[in-house]
Design a protein around this motif. Structure first.
Motif: not given
Length: 182
Positions: A111-135
């Motif tokens: 829903h990018p139209e609803l978000v102007r900015a993000l401030v994230l503290a330790e986001p639980a974004a494990l799925g994003l790590l799968a895109r690199t071997p070390s991640g």
């Protein structure tokens, strides 16, 4: 407020000195939290702009009922998008910590139209790590830490599961016993 088939409790704060034309700040709490987690920040933020903190579906003081939905970042993201629209807000500044950071990321993604900015503290974004071997290696290690949590839930021992979660996410080594009652 009723959104997306559930009732969401929230606190909407603004002071007379706040810039009401500035983007609204919306706090998104983590896994074991609620809208009360951000109370210390509300006074400071609401002095300069409208600030909202809410409890995600299934989190206190909202009802914890079997509504046939699966607990997921996508569901919470859809709830957050509906909540922002119901507030008549957007684009907003989302501040999310831990699992709330993942919900904020998913909201920005879907829903990018609803978000102007993000401030994230330790986001639980494990799925994003799968895109690199070390991640992916880090993701696998982290996922292995979920095994005792899942096992405890499968045994029906939610207290042991939550205690293992606390230990596994860097909390006190004695789990729930190491957390003050307040």
């Amino acid at each position: 407020m009723r959104v997306n088939g559930t009732v969401i409790n929230y606190v909407d704060s603004v002071t007379p000195s706040a810039d009401t034309k500035a983007p609204i700040v919306v706090f998104v709490h983590g896994s074991l939290g609620s809208y009360g987690d951000n109370a210390p920040q509300l006074a400071a933020f609401s002095a300069v702009r409208r600030t909202v903190t809410y409890s995600r579906r299934y989190h206190r003081p909202n009802a914890v009922a079997d509504d046939g939905q699966s607990y997921s970042a996508e569901l919470h993201s859809d709830d957050l998008a509906a909540f922002i629209r119901a507030l008549g807000a957007g684009p907003v500044v989302l501040i999310g910590g831990s699992y709330g950071g993942l919900v904020a990321l998913e909201t920005a993604r879907h829903h990018p139209e609803l978000v102007r900015a993000l401030v994230l503290a330790e986001p639980a974004a494990l799925g994003l790590l799968a895109r690199t071997p070390s991640g992916d290696s880090l993701r696998r290690i982290s996922m292995a830490g979920l095994v005792p949590i899942r096992a405890a839930f499968e045994r029906g021992d939610s207290i042991a599961a939550l205690s293992a979660f606390v230990v596994g996410t860097g909390g006190p080594p004695n789990g729930l016993d190491g957390i003050p009652p307040a």
